[in-house]
Design a protein around this motif. Sequence first.
Motif, PDB file in Angstrom:
ATOM      1  N   THR A  97     -49.410 -20.836 -59.236  1.00 22.84           N
ATOM      2  CA  THR A  97     -49.480 -21.969 -58.352  1.00 22.84           C
ATOM      3  C   THR A  97     -50.507 -22.043 -57.449  1.00 22.84           C
ATOM      4  OG1 THR A  97     -47.075 -21.966 -58.497  1.00 22.84           O
ATOM      5  CG2 THR A  97     -47.837 -23.564 -57.285  1.00 22.84           C
ATOM      6  N   ASN A  98     -50.811 -21.030 -56.688  1.00 25.67           N
ATOM      7  CA  ASN A  98     -51.632 -20.997 -55.654  1.00 25.67           C
ATOM      8  C   ASN A  98     -53.128 -21.025 -56.208  1.00 25.67           C
ATOM      9  OD1 ASN A  98     -52.420 -20.531 -52.779  1.00 25.67           O
ATOM     10  ND2 ASN A  98     -53.390 -18.656 -53.410  1.00 25.67           N
ATOM     11  N   GLU A  99     -53.180 -20.697 -57.376  1.00 27.17           N
ATOM     12  CA  GLU A  99     -54.548 -20.579 -57.878  1.00 27.17           C
ATOM     13  C   GLU A  99     -54.907 -22.074 -58.605  1.00 27.17           C
ATOM     14  OE1 GLU A  99     -57.076 -18.318 -57.703  1.00 27.17           O
ATOM     15  OE2 GLU A  99     -55.629 -17.254 -56.308  1.00 27.17           O
ATOM     16  N   VAL A 100     -53.863 -22.424 -59.429  1.00 27.37           N
ATOM     17  CA  VAL A 100     -54.202 -23.744 -60.298  1.00 27.37           C
ATOM     18  C   VAL A 100     -53.839 -24.924 -59.450  1.00 27.37           C
ATOM     19  CG1 VAL A 100     -54.344 -22.563 -62.347  1.00 27.37           C
ATOM     20  CG2 VAL A 100     -52.183 -23.467 -61.557  1.00 27.37           C
ATOM     21  N   GLY A 101     -52.966 -25.023 -58.221  1.00 27.58           N
ATOM     22  CA  GLY A 101     -52.688 -25.980 -57.530  1.00 27.58           C
ATOM     23  C   GLY A 101     -51.430 -26.753 -57.793  1.00 27.58           C
ATOM     24  N   LYS A 102     -50.813 -26.265 -59.081  1.00 29.62           N
ATOM     25  CA  LYS A 102     -49.413 -26.846 -59.695  1.00 29.62           C
ATOM     26  C   LYS A 102     -48.591 -25.691 -60.178  1.00 29.62           C
ATOM     27  CE  LYS A 102     -51.286 -29.036 -63.645  1.00 29.62           C
ATOM     28  NZ  LYS A 102     -51.232 -28.214 -64.747  1.00 29.62           N
ATOM     29  N   ALA A 103     -47.484 -25.795 -60.097  1.00 31.17           N
ATOM     30  CA  ALA A 103     -46.489 -25.018 -60.898  1.00 31.17           C
ATOM     31  C   ALA A 103     -46.636 -24.959 -62.281  1.00 31.17           C
ATOM     32  CB  ALA A 103     -45.204 -25.383 -60.457  1.00 31.17           C
ATOM     33  N   VAL A 104     -46.612 -23.552 -62.814  1.00 30.36           N
ATOM     34  CA  VAL A 104     -46.872 -23.548 -64.295  1.00 30.36           C
ATOM     35  C   VAL A 104     -45.368 -23.732 -64.909  1.00 30.36           C
ATOM     36  CG1 VAL A 104     -46.293 -21.057 -64.170  1.00 30.36           C
ATOM     37  CG2 VAL A 104     -47.646 -21.982 -66.179  1.00 30.36           C
ATOM     38  N   ASN A 105     -45.186 -24.299 -66.293  1.00 26.98           N
ATOM     39  CA  ASN A 105     -43.818 -24.375 -66.807  1.00 26.98           C
ATOM     40  C   ASN A 105     -43.665 -22.741 -67.319  1.00 26.98           C
ATOM     41  OD1 ASN A 105     -41.898 -24.150 -69.007  1.00 26.98           O
ATOM     42  ND2 ASN A 105     -42.285 -26.284 -69.149  1.00 26.98           N
ATOM     43  N   ARG A 106     -42.795 -21.913 -66.777  1.00 32.52           N
ATOM     44  CA  ARG A 106     -42.562 -20.615 -67.083  1.00 32.52           C
ATOM     45  C   ARG A 106     -41.918 -20.506 -68.290  1.00 32.52           C
ATOM     46  NH1 ARG A 106     -39.098 -18.039 -62.918  1.00 32.52           N
ATOM     47  NH2 ARG A 106     -38.165 -20.418 -63.061  1.00 32.52           N
ATOM     48  N   THR A 107     -41.342 -21.633 -68.802  1.00 31.59           N
ATOM     49  CA  THR A 107     -40.791 -21.156 -70.228  1.00 31.59           C
ATOM     50  C   THR A 107     -41.865 -20.931 -71.244  1.00 31.59           C
ATOM     51  OG1 THR A 107     -38.788 -22.395 -69.468  1.00 31.59           O
ATOM     52  CG2 THR A 107     -39.229 -21.914 -71.937  1.00 31.59           C
ATOM     53  N   THR A 108     -42.955 -22.138 -71.199  1.00 30.83           N
ATOM     54  CA  THR A 108     -44.058 -22.020 -72.258  1.00 30.83           C
ATOM     55  C   THR A 108     -44.938 -20.940 -71.718  1.00 30.83           C
ATOM     56  OG1 THR A 108     -44.841 -23.779 -70.699  1.00 30.83           O
ATOM     57  CG2 THR A 108     -43.942 -24.343 -72.773  1.00 30.83           C
ATOM     58  N   PHE A 109     -45.104 -20.689 -70.527  1.00 27.12           N
ATOM     59  CA  PHE A 109     -45.963 -19.617 -70.112  1.00 27.12           C
ATOM     60  C   PHE A 109     -45.357 -18.279 -70.940  1.00 27.12           C
ATOM     61  CE2 PHE A 109     -47.222 -16.013 -67.361  1.00 27.12           C
ATOM     62  CZ  PHE A 109     -48.604 -16.290 -67.226  1.00 27.12           C
TER      63      PHE A 109
END
Length: 323
Positions: A230-242
């Motif tokens: 989140t800190n690097e890309v500026g938004k939360a990642v969808n952890r399921t798809t990640f």
Amino acid sequence: MNDNRKEIIRLLRQSEGKPVSGQEIGSKLGITRAMVWKYVRNLRREGYDIRSSPKVGYILDACPDRIDPDELKAILKTSLIGTNIRYHTELESTNNTAREIALKSPEGTVVIAETQKNGRGRLGSEWQSNPGGVWLSLILKPAISLDNLSKITLVAGIAVTNTLRDAGVDARIKWPNDVLVKGKKICGILTEVSAEVDKVDYVILGIGINANIKLDGLKEEIRRKSTSITNEVGKAVNRTTFIASLLYELEQQYIKFKTQKFTDIVDEWINLSDTIGKEVRIRTPNKLIEGKVVGITEKGAIVVLDRDKKRHEIIAGNCRYCN
Ligand code: BTN
């Protein structure tokens, strides 16, 4: 999750912000509007942000940041890694649970937890595992001897780094098993093994990735040296798809490890390495080596030239950067 609740979420997601009436949901599910309302009330308690406007319907504004194990199983494109998924909201440590079930579980079993009460790092350190991270352990049963074990950690480092890079994070591998972004740690890998003299019974690959964790929830000395997706890309990642992408990448690398020359993997590791060229201090069980990292051997040992230009090949140890 109960099927009706799941279906309501699916319908609201599908409408992409347009209201869906209780009548419409009810008739699709074969239940009354009053029952739809009760389901919506329960979903709100679980953290779903569902707006309701009278006579218009329901709108899904936000979903709780949870890993969805059903969706994960549905989207997974692997044939070994993750074919058996054990999802828990909380565990002491996914590595502990994986160890407990390893002998009776098939290779490729993955244990995932939303949080860990007693997450473990290398050398007996604590691993803070707050909500929002990817905390998982993978059970592997490779037909290798113990002296090839460190190769598995290198393989895992490549898989994690590739997955993070695909998610837009400028990740690089710090030998032997950290993943950094501009010098800050985003992932740690804890490899544990049960083995006899010449044969590994199973390997537990514990992977901790600071995905959507809040950095200010970390202890000060850890926070200074850490980052998150989140800190690097500026938004939360969808952890399921990640996680689906991570397991796919782990499988691809594991197949390469089993079928190709290790030098191919070493080349990929070099391309992603943060450590080559760095001045380091490496502590092994019996010595301390200081010098410059100049390469890695085809066996996966890091090569360090000390001040006297003496060459050291190190297969495992604790590495600190000197500058
Ligand atoms: C390190 O960098 O010290 C290794 C950290 C490994 C953390 C992961 S989180 C999932 C798995 N379960 C644990 O208790 N530890 C590993």
